[in-house]
Write a protein that holds these residues in place. Structure first.
Motif, PDB file in Angstrom:
ATOM      1  N   ASN A 117      39.024  36.505  36.729  1.00  0.00           N
ATOM      2  CA  ASN A 117      38.041  37.234  37.443  1.00  0.00           C
ATOM      3  C   ASN A 117      37.313  36.195  38.458  1.00  0.00           C
ATOM      4  O   ASN A 117      37.062  36.718  39.414  1.00  0.00           O
ATOM      5  N   VAL A 161      30.273  37.618  35.880  1.00  0.00           N
ATOM      6  CA  VAL A 161      31.781  37.720  35.149  1.00  0.00           C
ATOM      7  C   VAL A 161      31.793  37.699  33.706  1.00  0.00           C
ATOM      8  O   VAL A 161      32.501  38.351  33.203  1.00  0.00           O
ATOM      9  N   PHE A 211      35.006  42.923  39.435  1.00  0.00           N
ATOM     10  CA  PHE A 211      35.299  41.843  38.599  1.00  0.00           C
ATOM     11  C   PHE A 211      34.050  41.311  37.679  1.00  0.00           C
ATOM     12  O   PHE A 211      34.321  40.471  36.947  1.00  0.00           O
ATOM     13  N   GLU A 249      39.602  35.777  40.915  1.00  0.00           N
ATOM     14  CA  GLU A 249      39.743  36.877  41.923  1.00  0.00           C
ATOM     15  C   GLU A 249      38.725  37.263  43.070  1.00  0.00           C
ATOM     16  O   GLU A 249      39.031  37.162  44.092  1.00  0.00           O
TER      17      GLU A 249
END
Ligand code: DP6
Length: 359
Positions: free
Chosen positions: A287, A211, A339, A290
């Motif tokens: 992210n 990420v 992501f 997410e």
């Protein structure tokens, strides 16, 4: 064993030069080490899966010298690297009492990782364990005659003094570090988990979603210090003991639902400790959240046992049993890679530990 049992007493000081080479993997903690006392003694027990693909390969060449200082050069991926030197200098200072020949030789340390350096994946566990193992092989070159048990214990003992989590990278597939009531254990080194392990955990998968590939916002060393005087520290340390006892039962029974609960709770607790320390930090990125939400949704809708864990950063380790390999990888590619920075992820699987490449 006690720390004194690891002091090298007799060795052949006439050996002029030689070289050794090891590869050592990273590991991912299920119960997290967070908080330490002096001399790299953990505040609570931890347990981790040893990985296979994310590893460091280190060649150590040693040549007799006359001066009495520490002398070493570091090459990372073929290029001389000054940035790694202070950490290795500290490591040498911490282990000198146990490895008395350190000042007798000049060391050339040539190291590389199988994972991208700027991936945000901590290389300290694989890096420090590989270096510790190389030094153990030098001890063997100098005429010591160790059982493999003693060799591994001292390698783990030394690795711990380089970086705590590194002591869990010598062996596989599950390693416990830090004294506790549930498993054979020590504060001084990691021990291969001695309990029963259900076949549900065979070849457990770990896909690391990158990420954030940047430098860590808070180094682990600084992070551990945040546990001094932390209002929830004592409860957290007690919780790690309880979670280890629970996890031990789960590893034996193969109860994946409970596994998911313990592992995710540990990851979020680690981050909660950082959010509630002074100063406070949020190490997750939008992210990260997410991804966590997508994992929860996928688990619910597909009767899956996929779960996540986190280190002290924004990257997500996606853990799942081997029989879900295909479906979860599809899910990751379809729904999670958006992501990740540049869509990057690394697939890994639980492994058996470090390997000697060259004696
Ligand atoms: C969050 O082993 O990197 O990954 O001992 O200061 O080198 P030092 O810390 P380090 O800490 C790792 C912390 C963790 C959890 C874990 O691996 O158990």
């Amino acid at each position: 064993m006690k720390a004194e049992d690891f002091i090298l007493k007799n060795y052949n000081s006439s050996v002029e030069s030689g070289s050794v080479k090891w590869e050592s993997p990273s590991n991912i903690a299920l119960i997290k080490y967070w908080g330490k006392k002096e001399n790299q003694i953990p505040e609570n027990p931890s347990i981790s899966f040893t990985l296979s693909n994310c590893k460091t390969i280190t060649k150590l060449t040693y040549t007799k010298k006359e001066t009495k200082d520490f002398s070493f050069d570091v090459y990372f991926e073929g290029k001389q690297n000054e940035a790694f030197k202070p950490k290795i200098q500290t490591f040498f200072e911490r282990i000198e009492a146990y490895v008395p020949f350190l000042r007798d030789y000049h060391f050339k340390i040539e190291t590389s990782n199988t994972f991208p350096h700027s991936s945000g994946i901590a290389s300290s566990a694989s890096g420090m364990s590989a270096l510790a193992l190389c030094l153990m092989s030098v001890e063997v070159d100098l005429g010591t005659d160790y059982t493999s048990e003693y060799f591994n214990k001292k390698a783990s003992f030394l690795a711990r003094l380089g970086s705590g989590s590194a002591c869990r990278s010598i062996e596989g597939e599950l390693v416990v570090w830090g004294q506790n009531e549930s498993a054979e254990s020590s504060d001084l080194y990691g021990i291969k988990f001695d309990g029963e392990v259900h076949s549900n955990f065979n070849n457990y998968q770990d896909t690391i979603l990158l990420v954030d590939k940047g430098e860590k916002q808070v180094s682990s060393t600084v992070g551990h210090k945040l546990m001094y005087g932390h209002p929830f520290a004592q409860q957290r340390f007690a919780q790690a003991h309880e979670n280890l006892a629970k996890l031990k039962a789960v590893l034996a029974s193969g109860d994946l639902q409970s596994f998911v609960e313990i592992v995710e709770s540990e990851a979020l607790t680690l981050h909660a400790m950082m959010m509630t320390s002074m100063p406070y930090f949020i190490l997750m990125k939008p992210n990260t959240l997410e991804i966590i939400n997508k994992i929860w949704k996928h688990r619910e809708e597909n009767n899956s046992n996929v779960c996540f864990t986190l280190d002290a950063g924004a990257n997500v380790h996606v853990l799942y049993p081997e029989n879900e390999k295909e479906s979860v990888l599809n899910f990751i590619k379809k729904e999670l890679t958006v992501f990740c920075q540049n869509g990057h992820f690394i697939t890994d699987v639980v492994g058996k530990g470090a390997q000697l490449i060259k004696k």
